[in-house]
Design a protein around this motif. Sequence first.
Motif, mmCIF file in Angstrom:
data_model
loop_
_atom_site.group_PDB
_atom_site.id
_atom_site.type_symbol
_atom_site.label_atom_id
_atom_site.label_comp_id
_atom_site.label_asym_id
_atom_site.label_seq_id
_atom_site.Cartn_x
_atom_site.Cartn_y
_atom_site.Cartn_z
ATOM 1 N N LEU A 1 -0.598 8.311 -9.860
ATOM 2 C CA LEU A 1 -1.283 7.055 -9.577
ATOM 3 C C LEU A 1 -0.885 6.497 -8.211
ATOM 4 O O LEU A 1 -1.721 5.959 -7.476
ATOM 5 N N LEU A 2 0.376 6.625 -7.867
ATOM 6 C CA LEU A 2 0.832 6.156 -6.545
ATOM 7 C C LEU A 2 0.252 7.030 -5.435
ATOM 8 O O LEU A 2 -0.051 6.530 -4.354
ATOM 9 N N ASP A 3 0.078 8.333 -5.703
ATOM 10 C CA ASP A 3 -0.544 9.231 -4.725
ATOM 11 C C ASP A 3 -1.972 8.785 -4.409
ATOM 12 O O ASP A 3 -2.415 8.851 -3.272
ATOM 13 N N GLU A 4 -2.682 8.327 -5.444
ATOM 14 C CA GLU A 4 -4.060 7.874 -5.253
ATOM 15 C C GLU A 4 -4.113 6.545 -4.517
ATOM 16 O O GLU A 4 -5.136 6.196 -3.936
ATOM 17 N N ASN A 5 -3.019 5.791 -4.570
ATOM 18 C CA ASN A 5 -2.871 4.544 -3.818
ATOM 19 C C ASN A 5 -3.946 3.516 -4.147
ATOM 20 O O ASN A 5 -4.317 2.719 -3.294
ATOM 21 N N ARG A 6 -4.446 3.532 -5.372
ATOM 22 C CA ARG A 6 -5.495 2.580 -5.749
ATOM 23 C C ARG A 6 -4.944 1.355 -6.468
ATOM 24 O O ARG A 6 -5.576 0.320 -6.492
ATOM 25 N N LEU A 7 -3.785 1.517 -7.091
ATOM 26 C CA LEU A 7 -3.204 0.429 -7.874
ATOM 27 C C LEU A 7 -1.938 -0.106 -7.207
ATOM 28 O O LEU A 7 -1.216 0.628 -6.545
ATOM 29 N N ARG A 8 -1.688 -1.385 -7.431
ATOM 30 C CA ARG A 8 -0.425 -1.955 -6.982
ATOM 31 C C ARG A 8 0.690 -1.414 -7.863
ATOM 32 O O ARG A 8 0.454 -1.006 -8.998
ATOM 33 N N ILE A 9 1.899 -1.430 -7.348
ATOM 34 C CA ILE A 9 3.041 -0.891 -8.095
ATOM 35 C C ILE A 9 3.212 -1.618 -9.423
ATOM 36 O O ILE A 9 3.454 -0.988 -10.452
ATOM 37 N N VAL A 10 3.057 -2.914 -9.436
ATOM 38 C CA VAL A 10 3.191 -3.672 -10.682
ATOM 39 C C VAL A 10 2.144 -3.227 -11.691
ATOM 40 O O VAL A 10 2.415 -3.129 -12.890
ATOM 41 N N ASP A 11 0.926 -2.925 -11.240
ATOM 42 C CA ASP A 11 -0.122 -2.476 -12.151
ATOM 43 C C ASP A 11 0.176 -1.087 -12.703
ATOM 44 O O ASP A 11 -0.081 -0.810 -13.880
ATOM 45 N N VAL A 12 0.724 -0.209 -11.871
ATOM 46 C CA VAL A 12 1.130 1.113 -12.338
ATOM 47 C C VAL A 12 2.185 0.948 -13.436
ATOM 48 O O VAL A 12 2.097 1.567 -14.501
ATOM 49 N N ALA A 13 3.166 0.100 -13.185
ATOM 50 C CA ALA A 13 4.249 -0.119 -14.146
ATOM 51 C C ALA A 13 3.705 -0.608 -15.485
ATOM 52 O O ALA A 13 4.037 -0.053 -16.542
ATOM 53 N N LEU A 14 2.884 -1.625 -15.454
ATOM 54 C CA LEU A 14 2.380 -2.212 -16.695
ATOM 55 C C LEU A 14 1.410 -1.284 -17.413
ATOM 56 O O LEU A 14 1.417 -1.205 -18.647
ATOM 57 N N ASN A 15 0.591 -0.539 -16.667
ATOM 58 C CA ASN A 15 -0.353 0.405 -17.287
ATOM 59 C C ASN A 15 0.360 1.554 -17.988
ATOM 60 O O ASN A 15 -0.203 2.176 -18.889
ATOM 61 N N LEU A 16 1.577 1.856 -17.559
ATOM 62 C CA LEU A 16 2.320 2.974 -18.150
ATOM 63 C C LEU A 16 3.353 2.540 -19.185
ATOM 64 O O LEU A 16 4.196 3.334 -19.591
ATOM 65 N N GLY A 17 3.295 1.293 -19.606
ATOM 66 C CA GLY A 17 4.151 0.857 -20.708
ATOM 67 C C GLY A 17 5.532 0.366 -20.319
ATOM 68 O O GLY A 17 6.377 0.161 -21.189
#
Length: 192
Positions: free
Chosen positions: A150-166
């Motif tokens: 997800l970070l490679d795609e650079n579409r989401l903010r880090i906080v959103d990545v964290a929350l989306n992954l539990g």
Amino acid sequence: MVELEEHWVRENFRNERPLDTAELEHQAPLIDRKLETLLRIMADEISAGCPTGRLYSQSLSIALVSFLACRYCRNGGSVGEPPHSGLPHRDTQQILDYIDDNLGSNLTLGVLAGLVDLSPQHFCHAFHEAVGLTPHQYVIRRRIEKAKRLLDENRLRIVDVALNLGFSNQSHFTDLFRRVTGKTPKNYQRNI
């Protein structure tokens, strides 16, 4: 002071006959470094608001009961080994697929064990035999792998990545990400 609810012990160790009648021996004050360490880890997790999630706290609780049964039961209470080692390939794949499909949810040992009709205690042992990691370690690794994509795609903010992954919050995610990859999520993203 630690209190274990009887129904929780029965559910998580449902196939353990010796635990049905187990009684902990009263011991004079003693120092048990292993027990102290386990209880300290549990206390730290609780005081931090359980950021690691239910899977981790349930695993710690199962480890505590197993330790107490093996070390301090007067009538031979012990936690036996599962009737087989590991999980059959089909069951292992079912569990791994379920985990991948539910990385963002608060996974529990009861649900994972129920998928293959084992008690949570036996499931932990069988999963470790089959995969080489505890269920919690495996889930963390899979979440970090997905976070990297997800970070490679650079579409989401880090906080959103964290929350989306539990993960409970961005700070907890950052700590685990750094522990696994050696970089913070922000540094990882910059170096893409």
